[in-house]
Design a protein around this motif. Structure first.
Motif, PDB file in Angstrom:
ATOM      1  N   ILE A 245       0.791  -1.247   0.036  1.00 33.71           N
ATOM      2  CA  ILE A 245      -0.018   0.090   0.002  1.00 33.71           C
ATOM      3  C   ILE A 245       0.849   1.211  -0.065  1.00 33.71           C
ATOM      4  O   ILE A 245       0.695   2.321  -0.717  1.00 33.71           O
ATOM      5  CB  ILE A 245      -0.907   0.057   1.332  1.00 33.71           C
ATOM      6  N   THR A 246       1.980   1.229   0.727  1.00 35.44           N
ATOM      7  CA  THR A 246       2.658   2.393   0.905  1.00 35.44           C
ATOM      8  C   THR A 246       3.522   2.773  -0.500  1.00 35.44           C
ATOM      9  O   THR A 246       3.688   3.859  -0.728  1.00 35.44           O
ATOM     10  CB  THR A 246       3.747   2.333   2.016  1.00 35.44           C
ATOM     11  N   ASP A 247       3.780   1.584  -0.898  1.00 32.83           N
ATOM     12  CA  ASP A 247       4.467   1.963  -2.345  1.00 32.83           C
ATOM     13  C   ASP A 247       3.639   2.439  -3.434  1.00 32.83           C
ATOM     14  O   ASP A 247       4.067   2.969  -4.487  1.00 32.83           O
ATOM     15  CB  ASP A 247       4.910   0.566  -2.976  1.00 32.83           C
ATOM     16  N   SER A 248       2.247   2.303  -3.236  1.00 30.00           N
ATOM     17  CA  SER A 248       1.429   3.232  -4.094  1.00 30.00           C
ATOM     18  C   SER A 248       1.150   4.513  -3.910  1.00 30.00           C
ATOM     19  O   SER A 248       0.174   5.335  -4.373  1.00 30.00           O
ATOM     20  CB  SER A 248       0.022   2.342  -4.336  1.00 30.00           C
ATOM     21  N   LEU A 249       1.307   4.858  -2.622  1.00 27.38           N
ATOM     22  CA  LEU A 249       0.850   6.205  -2.081  1.00 27.38           C
ATOM     23  C   LEU A 249       1.221   7.466  -2.918  1.00 27.38           C
ATOM     24  O   LEU A 249       0.719   8.242  -2.787  1.00 27.38           O
ATOM     25  CB  LEU A 249       1.265   6.336  -0.766  1.00 27.38           C
ATOM     26  N   PRO A 250       2.683   7.344  -3.347  1.00 23.89           N
ATOM     27  CA  PRO A 250       2.965   8.586  -4.298  1.00 23.89           C
ATOM     28  C   PRO A 250       1.905   8.901  -5.355  1.00 23.89           C
ATOM     29  O   PRO A 250       1.468  10.211  -5.720  1.00 23.89           O
ATOM     30  CB  PRO A 250       4.145   8.203  -4.904  1.00 23.89           C
ATOM     31  N   VAL A 251       1.079   8.073  -5.830  1.00 22.63           N
ATOM     32  CA  VAL A 251       0.222   8.338  -6.961  1.00 22.63           C
ATOM     33  C   VAL A 251      -0.985   9.087  -6.118  1.00 22.63           C
ATOM     34  O   VAL A 251      -1.510  10.017  -6.774  1.00 22.63           O
ATOM     35  CB  VAL A 251      -0.349   7.068  -7.721  1.00 22.63           C
ATOM     36  N   ALA A 252      -1.250   8.599  -5.048  1.00 19.96           N
ATOM     37  CA  ALA A 252      -2.392   9.198  -4.547  1.00 19.96           C
ATOM     38  C   ALA A 252      -1.981  10.604  -4.068  1.00 19.96           C
ATOM     39  O   ALA A 252      -2.921  11.623  -4.054  1.00 19.96           O
ATOM     40  CB  ALA A 252      -2.829   8.358  -3.083  1.00 19.96           C
ATOM     41  N   MET A 253      -0.905  10.909  -3.452  1.00 21.26           N
ATOM     42  CA  MET A 253      -0.428  12.187  -2.968  1.00 21.26           C
ATOM     43  C   MET A 253      -0.121  13.171  -4.345  1.00 21.26           C
ATOM     44  O   MET A 253      -0.628  14.334  -4.000  1.00 21.26           O
ATOM     45  CB  MET A 253       0.954  12.027  -2.465  1.00 21.26           C
ATOM     46  N   LEU A 254       0.419  12.976  -5.310  1.00 19.82           N
ATOM     47  CA  LEU A 254       0.690  13.377  -6.521  1.00 19.82           C
ATOM     48  C   LEU A 254      -0.737  13.864  -7.166  1.00 19.82           C
ATOM     49  O   LEU A 254      -0.909  14.816  -8.122  1.00 19.82           O
ATOM     50  CB  LEU A 254       1.473  12.796  -7.388  1.00 19.82           C
TER      51      LEU A 254
ATOM     52  N   MET B 206       2.017   5.898 -11.578  1.00 18.26           N
ATOM     53  CA  MET B 206       0.986   4.478 -11.842  1.00 18.26           C
ATOM     54  C   MET B 206       1.807   3.574 -12.638  1.00 18.26           C
ATOM     55  O   MET B 206       1.792   2.492 -12.432  1.00 18.26           O
ATOM     56  CB  MET B 206      -0.212   5.007 -12.421  1.00 18.26           C
ATOM     57  N   ILE B 207       2.278   4.112 -13.925  1.00 15.54           N
ATOM     58  CA  ILE B 207       2.828   3.192 -14.986  1.00 15.54           C
ATOM     59  C   ILE B 207       4.255   2.639 -14.258  1.00 15.54           C
ATOM     60  O   ILE B 207       4.494   1.522 -14.487  1.00 15.54           O
ATOM     61  CB  ILE B 207       3.259   4.074 -16.185  1.00 15.54           C
ATOM     62  N   ASP B 208       4.717   3.474 -13.455  1.00 12.28           N
ATOM     63  CA  ASP B 208       6.162   2.880 -12.877  1.00 12.28           C
ATOM     64  C   ASP B 208       5.791   2.140 -12.025  1.00 12.28           C
ATOM     65  O   ASP B 208       6.652   1.060 -11.838  1.00 12.28           O
ATOM     66  CB  ASP B 208       6.810   4.230 -12.342  1.00 12.28           C
ATOM     67  N   SER B 209       4.860   2.228 -11.191  1.00 11.80           N
ATOM     68  CA  SER B 209       4.493   1.075  -9.972  1.00 11.80           C
ATOM     69  C   SER B 209       3.876  -0.415 -10.643  1.00 11.80           C
ATOM     70  O   SER B 209       4.292  -1.330 -10.422  1.00 11.80           O
ATOM     71  CB  SER B 209       3.385   1.484  -9.117  1.00 11.80           C
ATOM     72  N   MET B 210       3.307  -0.152 -11.801  1.00 15.30           N
ATOM     73  CA  MET B 210       3.063  -1.504 -12.448  1.00 15.30           C
ATOM     74  C   MET B 210       3.996  -1.974 -13.060  1.00 15.30           C
ATOM     75  O   MET B 210       4.418  -3.222 -12.882  1.00 15.30           O
ATOM     76  CB  MET B 210       1.751  -0.895 -13.909  1.00 15.30           C
ATOM     77  N   SER B 211       5.132  -1.195 -13.868  1.00 19.15           N
ATOM     78  CA  SER B 211       6.258  -1.685 -14.305  1.00 19.15           C
ATOM     79  C   SER B 211       7.227  -2.362 -13.270  1.00 19.15           C
ATOM     80  O   SER B 211       7.881  -3.377 -13.714  1.00 19.15           O
ATOM     81  CB  SER B 211       7.193  -0.623 -15.052  1.00 19.15           C
TER      82      SER B 211
ATOM     83  N   ASP C 173      -0.506  -6.703 -12.043  1.00 16.75           N
ATOM     84  CA  ASP C 173      -1.355  -7.594 -11.090  1.00 16.75           C
ATOM     85  C   ASP C 173      -0.977  -7.635  -9.932  1.00 16.75           C
ATOM     86  O   ASP C 173      -1.702  -8.384  -9.107  1.00 16.75           O
ATOM     87  CB  ASP C 173      -1.501  -8.856 -11.893  1.00 16.75           C
ATOM     88  N   SER C 174      -0.315  -6.894  -9.544  1.00 16.03           N
ATOM     89  CA  SER C 174       0.253  -6.930  -8.135  1.00 16.03           C
ATOM     90  C   SER C 174      -0.862  -5.969  -7.368  1.00 16.03           C
ATOM     91  O   SER C 174      -1.442  -4.986  -7.986  1.00 16.03           O
ATOM     92  CB  SER C 174       1.527  -6.261  -7.709  1.00 16.03           C
ATOM     93  N   LEU C 175      -0.989  -5.778  -5.853  1.00 14.91           N
ATOM     94  CA  LEU C 175      -1.709  -4.896  -5.156  1.00 14.91           C
ATOM     95  C   LEU C 175      -1.500  -3.685  -5.383  1.00 14.91           C
ATOM     96  O   LEU C 175      -2.196  -2.700  -5.604  1.00 14.91           O
ATOM     97  CB  LEU C 175      -1.710  -5.548  -3.697  1.00 14.91           C
ATOM     98  N   THR C 176      -0.069  -3.439  -5.343  1.00 15.38           N
ATOM     99  CA  THR C 176       0.474  -2.069  -5.535  1.00 15.38           C
ATOM    100  C   THR C 176       0.196  -1.327  -6.839  1.00 15.38           C
ATOM    101  O   THR C 176      -0.380  -0.346  -6.940  1.00 15.38           O
ATOM    102  CB  THR C 176       2.117  -1.930  -5.526  1.00 15.38           C
ATOM    103  N   GLY C 177       0.274  -2.316  -8.110  1.00 12.49           N
ATOM    104  CA  GLY C 177      -0.052  -1.898  -9.439  1.00 12.49           C
ATOM    105  C   GLY C 177      -1.514  -1.612  -9.492  1.00 12.49           C
ATOM    106  O   GLY C 177      -1.925  -0.492 -10.076  1.00 12.49           O
ATOM    107  N   ARG C 178      -2.412  -2.460  -9.033  1.00 15.59           N
ATOM    108  CA  ARG C 178      -3.836  -2.252  -9.213  1.00 15.59           C
ATOM    109  C   ARG C 178      -4.165  -1.168  -8.446  1.00 15.59           C
ATOM    110  O   ARG C 178      -5.230  -0.194  -8.717  1.00 15.59           O
ATOM    111  CB  ARG C 178      -4.611  -3.581  -8.739  1.00 15.59           C
ATOM    112  N   LEU C 179      -3.731  -1.065  -7.103  1.00 16.41           N
ATOM    113  CA  LEU C 179      -4.194   0.121  -6.063  1.00 16.41           C
ATOM    114  C   LEU C 179      -3.928   1.657  -6.779  1.00 16.41           C
ATOM    115  O   LEU C 179      -4.705   2.589  -6.789  1.00 16.41           O
ATOM    116  CB  LEU C 179      -3.628  -0.003  -4.762  1.00 16.41           C
ATOM    117  N   SER C 180      -2.623   1.675  -7.434  1.00 10.53           N
ATOM    118  CA  SER C 180      -2.284   2.798  -8.109  1.00 10.53           C
ATOM    119  C   SER C 180      -3.243   3.320  -9.142  1.00 10.53           C
ATOM    120  O   SER C 180      -3.558   4.483  -9.410  1.00 10.53           O
ATOM    121  CB  SER C 180      -0.922   2.692  -8.821  1.00 10.53           C
ATOM    122  N   CYS C 181      -3.813   2.432  -9.926  1.00 10.95           N
ATOM    123  CA  CYS C 181      -4.800   2.307 -11.046  1.00 10.95           C
ATOM    124  C   CYS C 181      -6.068   3.168 -10.247  1.00 10.95           C
ATOM    125  O   CYS C 181      -6.631   4.011 -10.804  1.00 10.95           O
ATOM    126  CB  CYS C 181      -4.912   1.077 -11.814  1.00 10.95           C
ATOM    127  N   ILE C 182      -6.441   2.235  -9.189  1.00 13.50           N
ATOM    128  CA  ILE C 182      -7.727   2.959  -8.744  1.00 13.50           C
ATOM    129  C   ILE C 182      -7.502   4.326  -8.180  1.00 13.50           C
ATOM    130  O   ILE C 182      -8.370   5.066  -8.315  1.00 13.50           O
ATOM    131  CB  ILE C 182      -8.172   1.813  -7.447  1.00 13.50           C
TER     132      ILE C 182
END
Length: 480
Positions: free
Chosen positions: A389-398, A410-415, A420-429
Motif C-alpha cells: 500500500i505504501t508503495d502506491s501512495l505517491p500516486v495518491a499524493m500527486l 502509476m505506470i512506474d508502479s505497474m512496471s 497484477d500486484s496489489l500495488t499496481g492495481r491500487l495505483s490504478c484505482i
C-alpha cells in the motif's frame, strides 16, 4: 483566498528549500529546476578527471564518446560520467517533471491549445443545444432532482443541462467533452451568482461533485493496464466505480450539510437508486461477457456515446431550424459563434492554469515533494500499513496536483511491481477515482474570474482523502 495562500506556500517553501539545498551542498545545480525537461538526467556533481576512481578514468579514456555508465539496471537510476572540457560531469537519476520554463511552454502548447480546440468544438455544439431548445427540455426534465441538490438554481435553468452533460461525460470517461460542458455550466451558474467574485453554493456543489468524478468506464486506465500486459486489464473497473461512487456521495453529503440541504426528498432518493441500479445492471452485463467481449464493450461504449451526443445535437438542430431562422442565424453560423466563445474561454483560463502548473513543477523538482512523500510512507509503514500500500501512495499524493505526474507514478508502479500486484492495481484505482484538484479549481473558477472559492478546496481535498481510504479498503478486499 485559501487557494491563493496555498499557491504562495508551495512556491515560497519550494524556493526556500532549493536555496538551502544549494548552499548546504545537498544539490549541485538548480538549472534543472528552471530549464530541465522530464526524464532528463540530473547533474549531481562535477569533478576533474584525476578526482574520480581510476577504473572509471580508464573506462572514460578508452570510450570514444568519453562517457561511462554504472549501475545499469531497471530498478535503480544510472550514474553516468561524461568527460568534456577537462571536467567530468556526474549525472544520476532522472528529472520527475519539466522545469519552470519548459512548463510554461508545455502549458500553452500541450494543454491550453488542445483544450481551446475541444472548447471550440463542444461550445459550438452547446450553442446549438441552446438555440434549438434541447438544453431547455433537458433542464425541465431534470429540474425536480436538481432542485433538491441545487436549491438556489432556478427551475428549468440552462445550467442544469450543462451540468448533466458534464456528469454524463465524466461517467463515461469522456474527459475531452467533460471540461467544455463543465466550463459552460460554471459560466451559466455565474450569471445567477449574486456575488461575482465569490463562489456561490451551487458552483461549490457542482465543483465538488465534478471532482469526485463518478466513472463507469475507466477507458484510459484499462488501456494502460493492457499496455503493461495485465492478465485482465478491466479487473479494476468495479473497484474504480465503487470508489468514485462513494467519493461522489461523500461530496454531496459534506457540501449538503454545509449548505443545509434536505436529503430526505423522495425524488432525490429515487434518482440515486436509479443510478445505482443502472451501474449494477451494467456491471452484471459486462461480467457476463468473455474477455474479448469485455474489451470490445469497454473500448467502444464511451466513444459511441460521444458520437450519439454529437449526432443528436446536430439532428435536433436540423429539425428545429425554424428557431435559428427566428434568431436570424443558421445552424452553422450558430456553431461558429459558440466555437468563438469557447476560444475566448480558453484564453481567459490560460493564466490561472499557468500559475498553478508552474508552482507544482517547482514543488516537485525542488525535492520537497519527495521528502514529504517518503516521510508519509515511512510513517504509514511504521504503523503497520502494508508495504504494497505504501508503495502506491505517491500516486495518491500527486493526483491532486498533477494528472501527468501521478500517471507516471502509476505506470512506474505497474512496471516495477507488476500490473497484477496489489500495488499496481491500487495505483490504478487512485488514478481513476480522484481528480486533479488544483488544476480543476484553477480552470473552472478562473473561467469566471472567481477569486474567493470559500470552502471548495478544503472539501475537494477531503473528498480526495475519502477516495484514497476507500480505494485502499476496496483494493484490499478485491485483490488480497
Amino acid at each position: 483566498m485559501v487557494l491563493s495562500r496555498f499557491w504562495l506556500v508551495i512556491f515560497i517553501a519550494s524556493i526556500t528549500f532549493v536555496i538551502f539545498s544549494l548552499f548546504a551542498g545537498n544539490s549541485y545545480t538548480i538549472d534543472h529546476i528552471l530549464n530541465g525537461k522530464k526524464d532528463d538526467p540530473v547533474l549531481i556533481s562535477e569533478k576533474y578527471l584525476n578526482e574520480i576512481p581510476e577504473f572509471i578514468q580508464d573506462s572514460i579514456v578508452k570510450n570514444d564518446e568519453k562517457t561511462f555508465i554504472i549501475n545499469r539496471d531497471t530498478l535503480n537510476p544510472d550514474t553516468t560520467y561524461v568527460y568534456k572540457n577537462k571536467t567530468v560531469k556526474v549525472y544520476s537519476g532522472v528529472q520527475k517533471t519539466d522545469g519552470l520554463l519548459p512548463t510554461c511552454k508545455m502549458t500553452l502548447f500541450d494543454i491550453i491549445l488542445p483544450l481551446m480546440a475541444y472548447l471550440a468544438f463542444f461550445c459550438g455544439l452547446m450553442e446549438l443545444l441552446i438555440i434549438s431548445g434541447a438544453s431547455e427540455i433537458l433542464a425541465r426534465k431534470l429540474s425536480p432532482v436538481f432542485a433538491k441538490v441545487f436549491p438556489t438554481v432556478p427551475k428549468n435553468h440552462e445550467s442544469i443541462s450543462y451540468m448533466t452533460l458534464n456528469f454524463a461525460a465524466n461517467f463515461l470517461g469522456l474527459d475531452s467533452a467533460a471540461t467544455p460542458f463543465g466550463l459552460k455550466a460554471m459560466q451559466s451558474l455565474q450569471e445567477i451568482n449574486p456575488e461575482k467574485d465569490k463562489a456561490s453554493d451551487a458552483q461549490i456543489m457542482f465543483m465538488c461533485l465534478h471532482a469526485a468524478g463518478l466513472t463507469l468506464i475507466p477507458t484510459s486506465i484499462i488501456g494502460y493496464r493492457a499496455a503493461q500486459n495485465a492478465e485482465n486489464p478491466a479487473d479494476v473497473m468495479l473497484p474504480c466505480i465503487i470508489t468514485s461512487f462513494i467519493g461522489t456521495i461523500a461530496a454531496m453529503i459534506i457540501v449538503g450539510i454545509k449548505q443545509k440541504i434536505n436529503f430526505k426528498s423522495a425524488t432525490l432518493l429515487v434518482a440515486l437508486m436509479t443510478v445505482v441500479a443502472a451501474i449494477v445492471g451494467l456491471l452484471f452485463y459486462i461480467n457476463g461477457l468473455d474477455l474479448v467481449g469485455k474489451n470490445f464493450f469497454t473500448s467502444n461504449l464511451s466513444g459511441l456515446m460521444l458520437v450519439v451526443i454529437i449526432g443528436f445535437t446536430l439532428l435536433f438542430a436540423f429539425l428545429k431550424e425554424k428557431k435559428f431562422v427566428e434568431k436570424e442565424t443558421t445552424v452553422f453560423d450558430a456553431f461558429v459563434v459558440g466555437a468563438n466563445n469557447g476560444i475566448q474561454t480558453g484564453v481567459k483560463i490560460f493564466p490561472y492554469v499557468l500559475g498553478m502548473l508552474v508552482a507544482i513543477s517547482f514543488f516537485r523538482n525542488s525535492g520537497l515533494f519527495d521528502i514529504i512523500s517518503n516521510g508519509l510512507s515511512f510513517v504509514f509503514s511504521n504503523i503497520g500499513v502494508s508495504k504494497q500500500i505504501t508503495d502506491s501512495l505517491p500516486v495518491a499524493m500527486l493526483r491532486p496536483f498533477s494528472s501527468g505526474g501521478s500517471r507516471g507514478f502509476m505506470i512506474d508502479s505497474m512496471s516495477t511491481f507488476g500490473p497484477d500486484s496489489l500495488t499496481g492495481r491500487l495505483s490504478c484505482i487512485f488514478q481513476c477515482s480522484a481528480e486533479t484538484t488544483f488544476y480543476v479549481i484553477a480552470v473552472y473558477f478562473g473561467s469566471v474570474n472567481i477569486k474567493n472559492t470559500r470552502y471548495t478546496l478544503a472539501t475537494m481535498l477531503l473528498v480526495d482523502l475519502i477516495c484514497v481510504i476507500t480505494a485502499i479498503f476496496v483494493a484490499t478486499w478485491f485483490f488480497s
